[in-house]
Design an enzyme around this catalytic site. Structure first.
Site, mmCIF file in Angstrom:
data_model
loop_
_atom_site.group_PDB
_atom_site.id
_atom_site.type_symbol
_atom_site.label_atom_id
_atom_site.label_comp_id
_atom_site.label_asym_id
_atom_site.label_seq_id
_atom_site.Cartn_x
_atom_site.Cartn_y
_atom_site.Cartn_z
ATOM 1 N N ASP A 7 0.846 -1.191 0.000
ATOM 2 C CA ASP A 7 0.000 0.000 0.000
ATOM 3 C C ASP A 7 0.882 1.242 0.000
ATOM 4 O OD1 ASP A 7 -2.315 1.604 0.135
ATOM 5 O OD2 ASP A 7 -2.069 1.824 2.293
ATOM 6 N N SER A 8 0.314 2.345 -0.446
ATOM 7 C CA SER A 8 1.038 3.624 -0.437
ATOM 8 C C SER A 8 1.368 4.053 0.998
ATOM 9 C CB SER A 8 0.180 4.697 -1.104
ATOM 10 O OG SER A 8 -1.053 4.807 -0.420
ATOM 11 N N GLY A 40 -2.449 9.621 -3.747
ATOM 12 C CA GLY A 40 -3.735 9.996 -4.373
ATOM 13 C C GLY A 40 -3.789 11.254 -5.199
ATOM 14 N N CYS A 70 -3.603 -0.889 -2.492
ATOM 15 C CA CYS A 70 -3.861 0.533 -2.732
ATOM 16 C C CYS A 70 -4.679 0.712 -4.018
ATOM 17 C CB CYS A 70 -2.514 1.232 -2.878
ATOM 18 S SG CYS A 70 -2.624 2.970 -3.248
ATOM 19 N N ASN A 71 -5.811 1.390 -3.898
ATOM 20 C CA ASN A 71 -6.661 1.625 -5.077
ATOM 21 C C ASN A 71 -5.967 2.526 -6.090
ATOM 22 O OD1 ASN A 71 -9.873 0.908 -4.775
ATOM 23 N ND2 ASN A 71 -8.750 0.930 -2.854
ATOM 24 N N GLU A 154 -6.714 9.585 8.928
ATOM 25 C CA GLU A 154 -5.374 9.532 9.522
ATOM 26 C C GLU A 154 -5.288 10.366 10.792
ATOM 27 O OE1 GLU A 154 -2.326 9.887 6.518
ATOM 28 O OE2 GLU A 154 -2.845 7.857 5.883
ATOM 29 N N CYS A 186 -10.999 3.033 -1.773
ATOM 30 C CA CYS A 186 -9.760 3.503 -1.132
ATOM 31 C C CYS A 186 -9.515 2.676 0.126
ATOM 32 C CB CYS A 186 -9.898 4.978 -0.775
ATOM 33 S SG CYS A 186 -8.486 5.648 0.104
ATOM 34 N N HIS A 188 -8.549 3.408 3.040
ATOM 35 C CA HIS A 188 -8.949 3.976 4.337
ATOM 36 C C HIS A 188 -10.463 3.970 4.588
ATOM 37 C CE1 HIS A 188 -4.910 5.446 3.898
ATOM 38 N NE2 HIS A 188 -4.942 6.181 4.987
HETATM 39 N N1 DGL Z 1 -3.923 3.883 -0.406
HETATM 40 C C1 DGL Z 1 -4.562 4.932 -1.162
HETATM 41 C C2 DGL Z 1 -5.745 4.340 -1.940
HETATM 42 O O1 DGL Z 1 -6.264 3.282 -1.633
HETATM 43 C C3 DGL Z 1 -5.017 6.066 -0.275
HETATM 44 C C4 DGL Z 1 -3.889 6.885 0.286
HETATM 45 C C5 DGL Z 1 -3.077 7.589 -0.776
HETATM 46 O O2 DGL Z 1 -3.600 8.519 -1.443
HETATM 47 O O3 DGL Z 1 -1.937 7.214 -0.975
HETATM 48 O O4 DGL Z 1 -6.175 4.946 -2.895
#
Ligand code: DGL
Length: 268
Positions: A7-8, A40, A70-71, A154, A186, A188
């Site tokens: 994930d990011s 994002g 991560c989406n 967050e 996403c 989160h």
């Molecule tokens: N993990 C990112 C997503 O699922 C969200 C956080 C980011 O923008 O890096 O899109």
């Protein structure tokens, strides 16, 4: 060999938690690029470069299969990695994303109008629109970028009045369009599941990507015994991050729901 989860940042731990609930027996390696999160609002080129570095790192940690939790990275980098980078570099390994399984579920349960919320990059990529069209072109998709939600989660503000206000504003156009299904696109957003469901009302099905991705991985491993056979089953879990602090350590434990130790690494 292991299953890698990328994930990011740390939001992917919410997805990993669901995967482990359904498939606890395997060895997992988690990598969160929290030094460079959020992805994002970044360009496709940069998201691709970062994701490719992350995938390379996880393969070097002996992962046979990687789930890009991560989406944003799934939307902007997955296809190019699968079609160009993987065949040249690791032809016998696999990389999967989160968009396809969620879309399959959405198409199955929707009566014809699906809403999608996600980061700006995910929404601008139109990845959900394209995947849905591949499966059922007559479905209408209404998208909404919701960039304030990641920072709110967050900060731990999911129960605040300001969060409800922002959610109402973001979700209003989707409600007015009379969607019947809502994709939380996403990492989160599962944390916001309850307030989102209460704002959109019971008539709209809200899809929780963690559970769906976990079910789809279980199904994938049944359909691909040649991959499954290679996986270690020692219940060994490792967690890597690109930035370490007490704050991240605590946030990670809250989202994963268990005590974990992060190890700091550098991606290049
Ligand atoms: N993990 C990112 C997503 O699922 C969200 C956080 C980011 O923008 O890096 O899109």
């Amino acid at each position: 060999m292991k299953i890698g989860i990328f994930d990011s940042g740390l939001g992917g731990l919410i997805i990993l938690q669901e995967i482990i609930k359904q498939l606890p027996q395997y060895d997992y390696v988690y990598l969160g690029d929290n030094a460079r999160t959020p992805y994002g609002n970044r360009s496709q080129e940069v998201i691709y470069d970062f994701t490719r570095q992350a995938v390379d790192f996880l393969f070097k940690k002996d992962c046979q299969l990687i789930i890009i939790a991560c989406n944003t990275a799934s939307a902007e980098a997955l296809r190019k990695i699968q079609q160009q980078w993987l065949p040249k570099n690791y032809p016998d390994r696999r990389v999967l994303g989160v968009i396809r399984p969620v879309v399959e579920k959405a198409v199955e349960v929707s009566g014809g109008k699906i809403g999608v919320i996600g980061t700006k990059a995910t929404i601008n990529s139109q990845a959900y629109i394209k995947e849905i069209a591949k499966l059922k072109s007559e479905i209408e998709v209404i998208q909404q970028a919701t960039p304030l939600l990641v920072p709110l989660v967050e900060e731990g503000w999911q129960k605040s009045a300001i969060n409800r206000k922002i959610l109402r504003k973001y979700l209003r156009p989707l409600k007015l369009s009379k969607i019947d299904t809502l994709i939380l696109g996403c990492t989160h957003y599962p944390i916001l599941y309850k307030p989102i469901q209460s704002i959109v009302g019971k008539r709209i099905k809200v899809l929780h990507s963690g559970q769906i991705v976990a079910e789809s991985l279980a199904d994938y491993l049944v359909r691909h015994p040649e991959i499954e056979e290679k996986l270690d089953k020692k219940i060994n879990y490792k967690f890597f991050v690109t930035d370490w602090s007490e704050h991240y350590q605590k946030l990670g434990q809250t989202w994963f729901g268990k005590d974990i130790k992060f190890e700091k690494v550098e991606l290049r």
